[in-house]
Scaffold this motif. Structure first.
Motif, PDB file in Angstrom:
ATOM      1  N   GLY A 189       8.393   7.329   4.303  1.00 23.98           N
ATOM      2  CA  GLY A 189       9.800   7.700   4.222  1.00 23.98           C
ATOM      3  C   GLY A 189      10.717   6.494   4.257  1.00 23.98           C
ATOM      4  N   GLY A 190      10.383   5.513   5.105  1.00 21.22           N
ATOM      5  CA  GLY A 190      11.189   4.301   5.156  1.00 21.22           C
ATOM      6  C   GLY A 190      11.172   3.552   3.838  1.00 21.22           C
ATOM      7  N   LEU A 191      10.000   3.463   3.225  1.00 25.72           N
ATOM      8  CA  LEU A 191       9.889   2.797   1.931  1.00 25.72           C
ATOM      9  C   LEU A 191      10.634   3.579   0.841  1.00 25.72           C
ATOM     10  CD1 LEU A 191       6.115   1.848   2.118  1.00 25.72           C
ATOM     11  CD2 LEU A 191       8.034   0.243   2.144  1.00 25.72           C
ATOM     12  N   ALA A 192      10.525   4.900   0.882  1.00 26.39           N
ATOM     13  CA  ALA A 192      11.201   5.728  -0.120  1.00 26.39           C
ATOM     14  C   ALA A 192      12.719   5.578  -0.032  1.00 26.39           C
ATOM     15  CB  ALA A 192      10.798   7.190   0.052  1.00 26.39           C
ATOM     16  N   ARG A 193      13.245   5.528   1.182  1.00 29.15           N
ATOM     17  CA  ARG A 193      14.693   5.358   1.344  1.00 29.15           C
ATOM     18  C   ARG A 193      15.149   3.994   0.834  1.00 29.15           C
ATOM     19  NH1 ARG A 193      13.463   8.005   6.131  1.00 29.15           N
ATOM     20  NH2 ARG A 193      13.414   6.039   7.328  1.00 29.15           N
ATOM     21  N   ARG A 194      14.379   2.971   1.110  1.00 25.04           N
ATOM     22  CA  ARG A 194      14.753   1.632   0.645  1.00 25.04           C
ATOM     23  C   ARG A 194      14.739   1.535  -0.871  1.00 25.04           C
ATOM     24  NH1 ARG A 194      12.702   1.114   5.587  1.00 25.04           N
ATOM     25  NH2 ARG A 194      13.431  -0.562   6.975  1.00 25.04           N
ATOM     26  N   PRO A 213      13.682   9.755  -5.143  1.00 27.28           N
ATOM     27  CA  PRO A 213      14.053  11.164  -4.913  1.00 27.28           C
ATOM     28  C   PRO A 213      12.895  11.974  -4.353  1.00 27.28           C
ATOM     29  CG  PRO A 213      13.569  10.847  -7.228  1.00 27.28           C
ATOM     30  CD  PRO A 213      13.435   9.482  -6.577  1.00 27.28           C
ATOM     31  N   LEU A 214      12.408  11.588  -3.183  1.00 30.18           N
ATOM     32  CA  LEU A 214      11.277  12.271  -2.555  1.00 30.18           C
ATOM     33  C   LEU A 214      11.656  12.695  -1.146  1.00 30.18           C
ATOM     34  CD1 LEU A 214       8.436   9.805  -3.620  1.00 30.18           C
ATOM     35  CD2 LEU A 214       8.661  12.149  -4.419  1.00 30.18           C
ATOM     36  N   LYS A 215      11.239  13.906  -0.769  1.00 30.18           N
ATOM     37  CA  LYS A 215      11.400  14.389   0.595  1.00 30.18           C
ATOM     38  C   LYS A 215      10.071  14.242   1.321  1.00 30.18           C
ATOM     39  CE  LYS A 215      15.533  15.962  -0.466  1.00 30.18           C
ATOM     40  NZ  LYS A 215      16.779  15.349   0.037  1.00 30.18           N
ATOM     41  N   LEU A 216      10.129  13.929   2.593  1.00 31.61           N
ATOM     42  CA  LEU A 216       8.928  13.779   3.405  1.00 31.61           C
ATOM     43  C   LEU A 216       8.939  14.857   4.481  1.00 31.61           C
ATOM     44  CD1 LEU A 216       7.190  11.249   2.607  1.00 31.61           C
ATOM     45  CD2 LEU A 216       9.621  10.887   2.145  1.00 31.61           C
ATOM     46  N   MET A 217       7.880  15.683   4.530  1.00 28.51           N
ATOM     47  CA  MET A 217       7.828  16.784   5.481  1.00 28.51           C
ATOM     48  C   MET A 217       6.454  16.907   6.125  1.00 28.51           C
ATOM     49  SD  MET A 217       9.908  19.840   3.527  1.00 28.51           S
ATOM     50  CE  MET A 217       9.980  20.855   5.006  1.00 28.51           C
ATOM     51  N   HIS A 218       6.449  17.055   7.437  1.00 31.55           N
ATOM     52  CA  HIS A 218       5.208  17.373   8.135  1.00 31.55           C
ATOM     53  C   HIS A 218       4.795  18.791   7.770  1.00 31.55           C
ATOM     54  CE1 HIS A 218       2.416  18.181  11.425  1.00 31.55           C
ATOM     55  NE2 HIS A 218       2.349  16.873  11.624  1.00 31.55           N
ATOM     56  N   VAL A 219       3.497  19.043   7.724  1.00 29.59           N
ATOM     57  CA  VAL A 219       2.996  20.372   7.370  1.00 29.59           C
ATOM     58  C   VAL A 219       3.575  21.437   8.304  1.00 29.59           C
ATOM     59  CG1 VAL A 219       0.924  21.806   7.240  1.00 29.59           C
ATOM     60  CG2 VAL A 219       0.884  19.473   6.358  1.00 29.59           C
ATOM     61  N   ASP A 234       0.234  14.038   9.523  1.00 27.52           N
ATOM     62  CA  ASP A 234       0.513  12.917  10.424  1.00 27.52           C
ATOM     63  C   ASP A 234       1.898  12.359  10.148  1.00 27.52           C
ATOM     64  OD1 ASP A 234      -1.276  11.514  12.495  1.00 27.52           O
ATOM     65  OD2 ASP A 234      -2.720  12.325  11.059  1.00 27.52           O
ATOM     66  N   MET A 235       2.765  12.463  11.153  1.00 28.54           N
ATOM     67  CA  MET A 235       4.135  11.995  11.007  1.00 28.54           C
ATOM     68  C   MET A 235       4.231  10.479  10.936  1.00 28.54           C
ATOM     69  SD  MET A 235       6.855  13.706  10.536  1.00 28.54           S
ATOM     70  CE  MET A 235       8.048  12.702   9.615  1.00 28.54           C
ATOM     71  N   SER A 236       3.250   9.779  11.471  1.00 30.71           N
ATOM     72  CA  SER A 236       3.283   8.314  11.406  1.00 30.71           C
ATOM     73  C   SER A 236       3.206   7.838   9.959  1.00 30.71           C
ATOM     74  CB  SER A 236       2.129   7.727  12.218  1.00 30.71           C
ATOM     75  OG  SER A 236       0.894   8.276  11.817  1.00 30.71           O
ATOM     76  N   CYS A 237       2.353   8.458   9.169  1.00 28.08           N
ATOM     77  CA  CYS A 237       2.257   8.115   7.747  1.00 28.08           C
ATOM     78  C   CYS A 237       3.563   8.444   7.030  1.00 28.08           C
ATOM     79  CB  CYS A 237       1.105   8.877   7.094  1.00 28.08           C
ATOM     80  SG  CYS A 237      -0.519   8.531   7.774  1.00 28.08           S
ATOM     81  N   MET A 297       0.833  -1.200   0.000  1.00 30.05           N
ATOM     82  CA  MET A 297       0.000   0.000   0.000  1.00 30.05           C
ATOM     83  C   MET A 297       0.868   1.251   0.000  1.00 30.05           C
ATOM     84  SD  MET A 297      -2.930  -1.211   2.722  1.00 30.05           S
ATOM     85  CE  MET A 297      -3.884   0.311   2.655  1.00 30.05           C
ATOM     86  N   GLY A 298       1.937   1.240   0.803  1.00 27.15           N
ATOM     87  CA  GLY A 298       2.824   2.392   0.855  1.00 27.15           C
ATOM     88  C   GLY A 298       3.530   2.647  -0.458  1.00 27.15           C
ATOM     89  N   LEU A 299       4.000   1.587  -1.087  1.00 22.69           N
ATOM     90  CA  LEU A 299       4.680   1.742  -2.378  1.00 22.69           C
ATOM     91  C   LEU A 299       3.716   2.268  -3.446  1.00 22.69           C
ATOM     92  CD1 LEU A 299       6.829  -1.519  -2.398  1.00 22.69           C
ATOM     93  CD2 LEU A 299       7.661   0.834  -2.157  1.00 22.69           C
ATOM     94  N   ASP A 300       2.468   1.870  -3.347  1.00 22.53           N
ATOM     95  CA  ASP A 300       1.448   2.356  -4.271  1.00 22.53           C
ATOM     96  C   ASP A 300       1.246   3.862  -4.110  1.00 22.53           C
ATOM     97  OD1 ASP A 300      -0.665   1.728  -6.249  1.00 22.53           O
ATOM     98  OD2 ASP A 300      -1.991   2.468  -4.673  1.00 22.53           O
ATOM     99  N   ARG A 301       1.235   4.333  -2.838  1.00 24.60           N
ATOM    100  CA  ARG A 301       1.077   5.764  -2.613  1.00 24.60           C
ATOM    101  C   ARG A 301       2.290   6.545  -3.115  1.00 24.60           C
ATOM    102  NH1 ARG A 301      -2.270   6.417  -3.927  1.00 24.60           N
ATOM    103  NH2 ARG A 301      -2.461   8.561  -3.212  1.00 24.60           N
TER     104      ARG A 301
END
Length: 254
Positions: free
Chosen positions: A223-228, A232-238, A215-218, A195-199
């Motif tokens: 972020g863990g999936l993106a790093r693995r 080239p995506l950054k993850l930031m809380h609003v 939500d930082m949990s999401c 599901m995460g890879l799909d998003r």
């Protein structure tokens, strides 16, 4: 206006900079922020896993710590949803549940609904994909879920859209779950990861540089999936984006 700052466990332990960004944003708009050191978890992990008896004293402690505050604000839709909608199940006879729950807000809804902020001044010249977390969307009504036939609105998107230079990219599925779901990600690892890879694929296809969420949990999961996958995506809380959205060339954090 005095605000009691509630910081979720995973932000406290892994992403403290999100808590500091939340304080910066609240103080920018005139709130006096207090962090009560007696706070712990809201009890959501135990409650979601069915450990009701373990969650009950944690919920009671939350009420003990925050009942005196005019407002309680947290940078987490899921934790606020726990307090507002599920404490009744744990403490059905405690009159403080309604009192504290009605004064507990997720950061973005506090800015839009309580402080009545229509636009945030600042600059964030990046292509941003907004991940609408499930609890915030469907329990707190931070936006219109796609399954409802109603006038579209999104409180998080409204705040981000006011920033100069930002481009909010359009996803194919705007409110699909990332697959985290707390202990679900452990019990159903394969489904959760798929599901995460799909998003991530949806955001990447839309051309996002940054994935933002309330939500930082999401974001931790994505972020863990993106790093693995070395995406080239950054993850930031609003809160990070709003805190960094000054005129001095904000830079997304890894």
């Amino acid at each position: 206006m005095k605000v009691g700052l509630f910081i979720p466990c995973y932000i406290d332990q892994f992403f403290p900079h999100v808590g500091m960004a939340t304080v910066e944003v609240l103080e920018r708009y005139g709130a006096t922020v207090d962090y009560p050191t007696g706070q712990t978890c809201c009890g959501q992990p135990m409650a979601n896993t069915g450990c009701t008896e373990d969650a009950r004293p944690v919920a009671k402690l939350f009420l003990d710590v925050f009942e005196s505050y005019e407002y309680v604000v947290a940078p987490s839709g899921s934790c606020v949803a726990m307090v507002r909608h599920h404490f009744h199940d744990l403490l059905p006879d405690d009159p403080r549940v309604d009192k504290v729950g009605s004064r507990t807000f997720e950061l973005c809804e506090f800015l839009t609904d309580v402080l009545e902020i229509d636009s945030i001044e600042g600059e964030f010249p990046h292509r941003v994909g907004l991940h609408n977390a499930c609890h915030g969307l469907r329990e707190l009504r931070l936006g219109k879920p796609s399954e409802q036939m109603a006038t579209p609105f999104n409180k998080v998107e409204k705040l981000l859209a006011g920033l100069e230079g930002i481009e909010l990219v359009q996803l194919e599925r705007t409110d699909e779950c990332c697959g985290f779901g707390g202990t679900f990600a452990v019990a159903e690892e394969a489904v959760s990861c798929r599901m995460g890879l799909d998003r991530l694929a949806d955001h990447k296809s839309a051309g996002a540089e940054v994935i933002a969420s309330a939500d930082m949990s999401c974001l931790m999961h994505l972020g863990g999936l993106a790093r693995r996958k070395k995406l080239p995506l950054k993850l930031m809380h609003v809160a990070e984006i709003l805190a960094q959205s000054t005129k001095t060339q904000p830079t997304p954090t890894p």
